[in-house]
Design a protein around this motif. Structure first.
Motif, PDB file in Angstrom:
ATOM      1  N   TYR B  36       0.853  -1.187   0.000  1.00 25.30           N
ATOM      2  CA  TYR B  36       0.000   0.000   0.000  1.00 25.30           C
ATOM      3  C   TYR B  36       0.891   1.240   0.000  1.00 25.30           C
ATOM      4  CZ  TYR B  36      -4.300  -2.568   1.181  1.00 25.30           C
ATOM      5  OH  TYR B  36      -5.405  -3.399   1.173  1.00 25.30           O
ATOM      6  N   GLN B  38       0.867   5.489   0.933  1.00 26.64           N
ATOM      7  CA  GLN B  38       0.164   6.564   1.637  1.00 26.64           C
ATOM      8  C   GLN B  38       0.810   7.895   1.290  1.00 26.64           C
ATOM      9  OE1 GLN B  38       0.486   6.620   5.943  1.00 26.64           O
ATOM     10  NE2 GLN B  38      -1.513   7.581   6.151  1.00 26.64           N
ATOM     11  N   ASN B  41      -1.247  13.175   4.219  1.00 26.08           N
ATOM     12  CA  ASN B  41      -2.611  13.541   4.619  1.00 26.08           C
ATOM     13  C   ASN B  41      -3.693  12.747   3.892  1.00 26.08           C
ATOM     14  OD1 ASN B  41      -1.644  15.631   6.384  1.00 26.08           O
ATOM     15  ND2 ASN B  41      -1.251  16.845   4.550  1.00 26.08           N
ATOM     16  N   GLN B  42      -3.338  11.551   3.459  1.00 24.09           N
ATOM     17  CA  GLN B  42      -4.329  10.693   2.797  1.00 24.09           C
ATOM     18  C   GLN B  42      -4.337   9.314   3.442  1.00 24.09           C
ATOM     19  OE1 GLN B  42      -4.188  10.537  -1.479  1.00 24.09           O
ATOM     20  NE2 GLN B  42      -3.481  12.648  -1.653  1.00 24.09           N
ATOM     21  N   GLY B  43      -5.369   8.548   3.130  1.00 21.82           N
ATOM     22  CA  GLY B  43      -5.402   7.161   3.559  1.00 21.82           C
ATOM     23  C   GLY B  43      -4.540   6.291   2.657  1.00 21.82           C
ATOM     24  N   LEU B  44      -4.455   5.019   2.996  1.00 21.54           N
ATOM     25  CA  LEU B  44      -3.643   4.095   2.206  1.00 21.54           C
ATOM     26  C   LEU B  44      -4.378   3.689   0.937  1.00 21.54           C
ATOM     27  CD1 LEU B  44      -2.577   3.841   5.205  1.00 21.54           C
ATOM     28  CD2 LEU B  44      -1.847   1.545   4.562  1.00 21.54           C
ATOM     29  N   LEU B  46      -4.082   0.815  -2.384  1.00 16.61           N
ATOM     30  CA  LEU B  46      -3.422  -0.411  -2.813  1.00 16.61           C
ATOM     31  C   LEU B  46      -2.557  -0.161  -4.039  1.00 16.61           C
ATOM     32  CD1 LEU B  46      -3.263  -3.513  -2.315  1.00 16.61           C
ATOM     33  CD2 LEU B  46      -4.982  -3.723  -4.132  1.00 16.61           C
ATOM     34  N   GLU B  88       4.826   7.231   1.842  1.00 14.09           N
ATOM     35  CA  GLU B  88       5.156   6.137   2.745  1.00 14.09           C
ATOM     36  C   GLU B  88       4.538   4.864   2.182  1.00 14.09           C
ATOM     37  OE1 GLU B  88       4.635   6.990   6.858  1.00 14.09           O
ATOM     38  OE2 GLU B  88       5.964   5.334   7.407  1.00 14.09           O
ATOM     39  N   PHE B  90       3.697   0.718   2.705  1.00 11.81           N
ATOM     40  CA  PHE B  90       3.452  -0.306   3.704  1.00 11.81           C
ATOM     41  C   PHE B  90       3.279  -1.663   3.037  1.00 11.81           C
ATOM     42  CE2 PHE B  90       2.838   2.211   7.495  1.00 11.81           C
ATOM     43  CZ  PHE B  90       2.449   3.454   7.010  1.00 11.81           C
ATOM     44  N   ALA B 103       5.882  -1.691   9.475  1.00 13.21           N
ATOM     45  CA  ALA B 103       6.008  -0.374  10.106  1.00 13.21           C
ATOM     46  C   ALA B 103       6.080   0.759   9.093  1.00 13.21           C
ATOM     47  CB  ALA B 103       7.226  -0.347  11.017  1.00 13.21           C
ATOM     48  N   GLY B 104       6.296   0.422   7.834  1.00 16.18           N
ATOM     49  CA  GLY B 104       6.315   1.439   6.796  1.00 16.18           C
ATOM     50  C   GLY B 104       7.722   1.892   6.427  1.00 16.18           C
TER      51      GLY B 104
END
Lengths: 116, 111
Positions: B36, B38, B41-44, B46, B88, B90, B103-104
């Motif tokens: 994923y 990110q 300021n956004q969600g993850l 895919l 970032e 994940f 943990a990213g």
């Protein structure tokens, strides 16, 4: 397309205060989730709901409660906020009925919560 | 219990250089693996997922990942980094009963 909508985006609480984070999805998904994201720890599952009317604990449920109000909405409540609950909270949904599957999760944009 | 380890919390590359983000997992059953992304300021979102159909998985934005069972790895690569890849990343593993995130890794792209 709205997808997964979370409110509020930001919140500051004092220790001991309560609040509810709201989440709604418009994709007719069965499963919904609440995660918290902390630096260096990735995302950790707080609670999930595999279907309307059911909820289950995830990895870090202490200090939280949830309600699956209907198929669209899944709220997270902090009854007595503590500084350790300072985090970014994400709601997510997926089409499958299980807590975690081979199907992707759709995430909201997050709620940044600070507890002083 | 299954787990995910992402090697390197921060990776910095120059624009145009190869991107390599490392992910190792442990699972008692054949896993499903995900990457994923990110953005700030956004969600993850895919990027790609492995579900045993093919060991080399192609995702969005030119990213791909290779599943190596012998090494229990699922590293993410992109031949040429763009400034817009700064984000970032994940890695996640699922065994159909539980999903765990790493943990990213924060990717910085230098001009």
């Amino acid at each position: 397309n709205a997808g997964v909508t979370q409110t509020p985006k930001f919140q500051v609480l004092k220790t001991g205060q309560s609040m509810t984070l709201q989440c709604a999805q418009d994709m007719n998904h069965n499963s919904m989730y609440w995660y918290r994201q902390d630096p260096g720890m990735g995302l950790r599952l707080i609670y999930y709901s595999a279907s309307e009317g059911t909820t289950d604990k995830g990895e870090v449920p202490n200090g939280y409660n949830v309600s699956r109000l209907n198929k669209r909405e899944f709220s997270l409540r902090l009854e007595s906020a503590a500084p350790s609950q300072t985090s970014v909270y994400f709601c997510a949904s997926s089409e499958a009925r299980f807590p975690a599957t081979n199907e992707k999760l759709f995430f909201g944009s997050g709620t940044q919560l600070s507890v002083l | 219990a299954q787990s995910v380890t992402q090697l390197g919390s921060h990776v910095s590359v120059s624009e145009g250089a190869l991107v390599l983000l490392r992910c190792n997992y442990s699972s008692s059953v054949p896993p499903y693996l995900f990457w994923y992304v990110q953005y700030p300021n956004q969600g993850l979102q895919l990027l790609l997922k492995y579900t045993s159909a093919a060991t080399l998985v192609k995702g969005i934005n030119g990213f791909e990942a290779e599943f190596k069972k012998s090494e229990t790895s699922f590293h993410l690569t992109k031949p040429s980094a763009h400034m817009s890849d700064a984000a970032e990343y994940f890695c996640a593993v699922s065994d159909l009963n539980d999903m765990r995130f790493g943990a990213g890794t924060r990717l910085t792209v230098k001009p």
